[in-house]
Design a protein around this motif. Structure first.
Motif, PDB file in Angstrom:
ATOM      1  N   VAL A   1      -8.083 -25.175  76.263  1.00 55.45           N
ATOM      2  CA  VAL A   1      -8.264 -24.699  74.886  1.00 55.45           C
ATOM      3  C   VAL A   1      -9.432 -25.450  74.267  1.00 55.45           C
ATOM      4  N   GLY A   2     -10.059 -24.833  73.272  1.00 50.84           N
ATOM      5  CA  GLY A   2     -11.189 -25.451  72.611  1.00 50.84           C
ATOM      6  C   GLY A   2     -10.758 -26.411  71.510  1.00 50.84           C
ATOM      7  N   LYS A   3     -11.511 -27.512  71.367  1.00 48.06           N
ATOM      8  CA  LYS A   3     -11.230 -28.507  70.323  1.00 48.06           C
ATOM      9  C   LYS A   3     -12.536 -28.896  69.633  1.00 48.06           C
ATOM     10  N   LEU A   4     -12.481 -29.072  68.298  1.00 50.38           N
ATOM     11  CA  LEU A   4     -13.661 -29.481  67.540  1.00 50.38           C
ATOM     12  C   LEU A   4     -13.525 -30.888  66.959  1.00 50.38           C
ATOM     13  N   ASP A   5     -12.366 -31.512  67.147  1.00 52.39           N
ATOM     14  CA  ASP A   5     -12.104 -32.859  66.619  1.00 52.39           C
ATOM     15  C   ASP A   5     -12.182 -32.878  65.088  1.00 52.39           C
ATOM     16  N   ILE A   6     -11.532 -31.897  64.480  1.00 48.00           N
ATOM     17  CA  ILE A   6     -11.418 -31.840  63.022  1.00 48.00           C
ATOM     18  C   ILE A   6      -9.943 -31.744  62.659  1.00 48.00           C
ATOM     19  N   ALA A   7      -9.595 -32.192  61.456  1.00 43.28           N
ATOM     20  CA  ALA A   7      -8.201 -32.168  61.003  1.00 43.28           C
ATOM     21  C   ALA A   7      -8.034 -31.135  59.895  1.00 43.28           C
ATOM     22  N   VAL A   8      -6.800 -30.698  59.741  1.00 42.48           N
ATOM     23  CA  VAL A   8      -6.472 -29.770  58.660  1.00 42.48           C
ATOM     24  C   VAL A   8      -6.642 -30.499  57.329  1.00 42.48           C
ATOM     25  N   PRO A   9      -7.210 -29.845  56.320  1.00 40.94           N
ATOM     26  CA  PRO A   9      -7.317 -30.502  55.007  1.00 40.94           C
ATOM     27  C   PRO A   9      -5.931 -30.815  54.453  1.00 40.94           C
ATOM     28  N   MET A  10      -5.829 -31.920  53.713  1.00 39.80           N
ATOM     29  CA  MET A  10      -4.530 -32.390  53.225  1.00 39.80           C
ATOM     30  C   MET A  10      -4.536 -32.545  51.707  1.00 39.80           C
ATOM     31  N   LYS A  11      -3.340 -32.285  51.110  1.00 40.45           N
ATOM     32  CA  LYS A  11      -3.081 -32.669  49.725  1.00 40.45           C
ATOM     33  C   LYS A  11      -2.288 -33.968  49.776  1.00 40.45           C
ATOM     34  N   THR A  12      -2.760 -34.995  49.082  1.00 37.65           N
ATOM     35  CA  THR A  12      -2.180 -36.329  49.248  1.00 37.65           C
ATOM     36  C   THR A  12      -1.473 -36.878  48.013  1.00 37.65           C
ATOM     37  N   GLY A  13      -1.381 -36.097  46.943  1.00 42.13           N
ATOM     38  CA  GLY A  13      -0.707 -36.563  45.741  1.00 42.13           C
ATOM     39  C   GLY A  13       0.800 -36.680  45.938  1.00 42.13           C
ATOM     40  N   LEU A  14       1.462 -37.484  45.093  1.00 47.42           N
ATOM     41  CA  LEU A  14       2.908 -37.687  45.200  1.00 47.42           C
ATOM     42  C   LEU A  14       3.666 -36.372  45.074  1.00 47.42           C
ATOM     43  N   THR A  15       3.358 -35.610  44.032  1.00 47.76           N
ATOM     44  CA  THR A  15       4.049 -34.322  43.840  1.00 47.76           C
ATOM     45  C   THR A  15       3.686 -33.336  44.944  1.00 47.76           C
ATOM     46  N   ASP A  16       2.454 -33.422  45.453  1.00 48.01           N
ATOM     47  CA  ASP A  16       2.041 -32.545  46.559  1.00 48.01           C
ATOM     48  C   ASP A  16       2.896 -32.789  47.793  1.00 48.01           C
ATOM     49  N   LYS A  17       3.168 -34.055  48.075  1.00 50.27           N
ATOM     50  CA  LYS A  17       3.977 -34.398  49.249  1.00 50.27           C
ATOM     51  C   LYS A  17       5.410 -33.902  49.091  1.00 50.27           C
ATOM     52  N   ILE A  18       5.990 -34.113  47.898  1.00 51.81           N
ATOM     53  CA  ILE A  18       7.373 -33.692  47.670  1.00 51.81           C
ATOM     54  C   ILE A  18       7.474 -32.168  47.697  1.00 51.81           C
ATOM     55  N   PHE A  19       6.608 -31.514  46.927  1.00 52.38           N
ATOM     56  CA  PHE A  19       6.637 -30.053  46.875  1.00 52.38           C
ATOM     57  C   PHE A  19       6.287 -29.465  48.243  1.00 52.38           C
ATOM     58  N   GLY A  20       5.341 -30.123  48.933  1.00 53.55           N
ATOM     59  CA  GLY A  20       4.955 -29.641  50.263  1.00 53.55           C
ATOM     60  C   GLY A  20       6.088 -29.726  51.258  1.00 53.55           C
ATOM     61  N   GLY A  21       6.904 -30.807  51.181  1.00 54.35           N
ATOM     62  CA  GLY A  21       8.059 -30.932  52.065  1.00 54.35           C
ATOM     63  C   GLY A  21       9.074 -29.839  51.815  1.00 54.35           C
ATOM     64  N   VAL A  22       9.311 -29.524  50.535  1.00 51.22           N
ATOM     65  CA  VAL A  22      10.242 -28.444  50.179  1.00 51.22           C
ATOM     66  C   VAL A  22       9.714 -27.108  50.683  1.00 51.22           C
ATOM     67  N   THR A  23       8.411 -26.876  50.493  1.00 50.43           N
ATOM     68  CA  THR A  23       7.794 -25.630  50.947  1.00 50.43           C
ATOM     69  C   THR A  23       7.883 -25.486  52.458  1.00 50.43           C
ATOM     70  N   GLN A  24       7.665 -26.599  53.172  1.00 50.81           N
ATOM     71  CA  GLN A  24       7.739 -26.559  54.635  1.00 50.81           C
ATOM     72  C   GLN A  24       9.155 -26.246  55.104  1.00 50.81           C
ATOM     73  N   ALA A  25      10.148 -26.774  54.398  1.00 50.87           N
ATOM     74  CA  ALA A  25      11.539 -26.459  54.730  1.00 50.87           C
ATOM     75  C   ALA A  25      11.813 -24.974  54.527  1.00 50.87           C
ATOM     76  N   PHE A  26      11.288 -24.424  53.414  1.00 53.84           N
ATOM     77  CA  PHE A  26      11.460 -22.990  53.136  1.00 53.84           C
ATOM     78  C   PHE A  26      10.762 -22.154  54.209  1.00 53.84           C
ATOM     79  N   ASP A  27       9.550 -22.558  54.586  1.00 52.21           N
ATOM     80  CA  ASP A  27       8.815 -21.823  55.628  1.00 52.21           C
ATOM     81  C   ASP A  27       9.557 -21.848  56.958  1.00 52.21           C
ATOM     82  N   SER A  28      10.176 -22.989  57.277  1.00 55.19           N
ATOM     83  CA  SER A  28      10.927 -23.073  58.536  1.00 55.19           C
ATOM     84  C   SER A  28      12.137 -22.143  58.521  1.00 55.19           C
ATOM     85  N   SER A  29      12.765 -21.988  57.344  1.00 56.68           N
ATOM     86  CA  SER A  29      13.900 -21.065  57.247  1.00 56.68           C
ATOM     87  C   SER A  29      13.442 -19.624  57.470  1.00 56.68           C
ATOM     88  N   LEU A  30      12.247 -19.285  56.938  1.00 57.53           N
ATOM     89  CA  LEU A  30      11.711 -17.935  57.150  1.00 57.53           C
ATOM     90  C   LEU A  30      11.443 -17.685  58.628  1.00 57.53           C
TER      91      LEU A  30
END
Length: 422
Positions: A281-310
């Motif tokens: 597989v091809g690789k470019l050695d780049i990372a996914v952009p991140m949101k690093t704020g406190l609320t971003d992490k909490i809300f992002g964790g909840v969103t990821q849980a919801f996405d996993s349920s879907l």
């Protein structure tokens, strides 16, 4: 060994958290929890607490269970002619009933059981010391205990503390509490993951994240926050499209149109090849952009849980449209996934546990007898009908549901063995 330990911890935590949900709300509803067990199989140690529950540690370190009063299959079997002994208090009331050959009570009275009622009358009758001329009847204390064949001491189950004696809404909450705990655990684990990873991945953008030093992207001149407008003329709108094009073109030169702070220009980039299983597989050695704020992490964790349920619901939908055992996984697949997670580190293990916890919660809510969802359906039926289904009919439904689940589990396990070992 690392895989075995990972499997035991992951599976054990999920089941114990699930069972603790049932335990906590049963207690709150006035239902007697006779035993809370960690592990399965033969008992290693047991402790009877003042709250009436016996806490046991059992030999097989997988899962656990709660025994609630009134759940028929969890009651101690007593039958006429059975040898046992009883221990009385100063008022002549039975405080202990011993059915075990492993335990000897020093001040007990040996008895051959004639009849008993440990639910309503709270009495026990039998022939004492081999004298069959007259059966002696003793009152039984409401908080009396019974020592089972394996030596485990649990409380008797009078009717007023049985599951069916609780209000309908309390029973529904007790049945739902197990899956609910799994959902809560999944959300907490996904939030922990977000903090461990330093933020939440943003995939609905064509913007680049961190650029690895001396990697392909850096050498080609790409920078963090560059936006990839197109690759070889194909428009790029989000990270998934970008990752797909890169992975499908190892060691092939690609023409990138880049938007850097409003200015567009072209860059030629050749993804390096990396082995993934049997293919490159091809690789470019780049990372996914991140949101690093406190609320971003909490809300992002909840969103990821919801996405996993879907994701799980989509998988269930695919089972309905085209059933296949290959779409299911049992203990063998869980062990294989535990092995992979253990080799990749703690964050992968937590992600694996979070996904499994969400999966366990949803699967337990399926309207199948013997599962929590099946019990909730019976609760709803009782609410609509105005009275519960008879215990005999409910027992038959539960037995049939459990039997079907066991057959499916055997088929899935055998299919997993063939997939992974043959």
């Amino acid at each position: 060994m690392k895989t075995i330990i990972t499997f035991i911890i992951v599976f054990g935590v999920l089941v114990i958290v699930h069972e603790f949900g049932h335990f906590f709300f049963a207690k709150r509803s006035g239902i007697l929890v006779r035993e809370f067990a960690i592990g399965m199989g033969p008992k290693i140690v047991a402790h009877q607490a003042k709250d009436g529950t016996t806490y046991t540690l059992r030999l097989l370190p997988i899962g656990g269970y709660v025994r609630m009063a009134g759940m028929g299959e969890e009651e101690t079997e007593l039958s006429p002619g059975m040898p046992l002994s009883v221990e009385l208090n100063e008022e002549g009331v039975v405080t202990k009933i011993n059915t075990s050959k492993k335990v000897q009570l020093t001040n007990s009275i040996p008895m051959e059981l004639v009849r008993h009622d440990l639910e309503d009358e709270l009495t026990i009758s039998g022939f004492v010391n081999g004298d069959e001329s007259e059966a002696m009847t003793y009152p039984v204390l409401h908080e009396a205990t019974i020592i089972e064949a394996d030596g485990t001491e649990v409380r008797i189950a009078p009717r007023d503390v049985q599951f069916q004696s609780a209000k309908l809404w309390q029973r529904m909450l007790t049945n739902f509490a197990g899956p609910m705990n799994n959902f809560i655990l999944a959300i907490v684990l996904f939030i922990i993951l977000a903090f461990m990873r330093g933020g939440v991945s943003v995939t609905n953008t064509n913007q680049l994240g961190e650029i690895q030093p001396n990697g392909v992207a850096e050498k080609a001149g790409l920078k963090k926050e560059d936006k990839v407008v197109s690759i070889n003329g194909e428009k790029i709108t989000d990270w998934n499209e970008l990752a797909t094009v890169i992975s499908e073109n190892p060691e092939k030169e690609l023409d990138f149109i880049i938007d850097r702070k409003g200015e567009e220009f072209s860059i030629s980039v050749t993804p390096r090849a990396e082995k993934s299983g049997k293919q490159s597989v091809g690789k470019l050695d780049i990372a996914v952009p991140m949101k690093t704020g406190l609320t971003d992490k909490i809300f992002g964790g909840v969103t990821q849980a919801f996405d996993s349920s879907l994701t799980i619901f989509k998988a269930l939908g695919s089972l309905l449209t085209g059933f296949s055992l290959n779409k299911l996984g049992g203990p063998v697949m869980m062990f294989q996934m535990s092995s992979q997670a253990a080799s990749e580190g703690i964050t992968t293990i937590i992600a694996f546990m979070a996904m499994l916890s969400m999966n366990l919660g949803i699967m337990n809510l399926l309207p199948i007898p013997a599962l929590d969802g099946g019990k909730l359906v019976l609760n709803i039926f009782e609410g609509v009908r105005g009275k519960p289904l008879s215990q005999e009919k409910e027992g038959i439904l539960t037995f049939v549901g459990f039997g079907l689940l066991m057959v499916l589990m055997v088929l899935v396990t055998w299919n997993d063995i063939q997939r992974f070992f043959f």
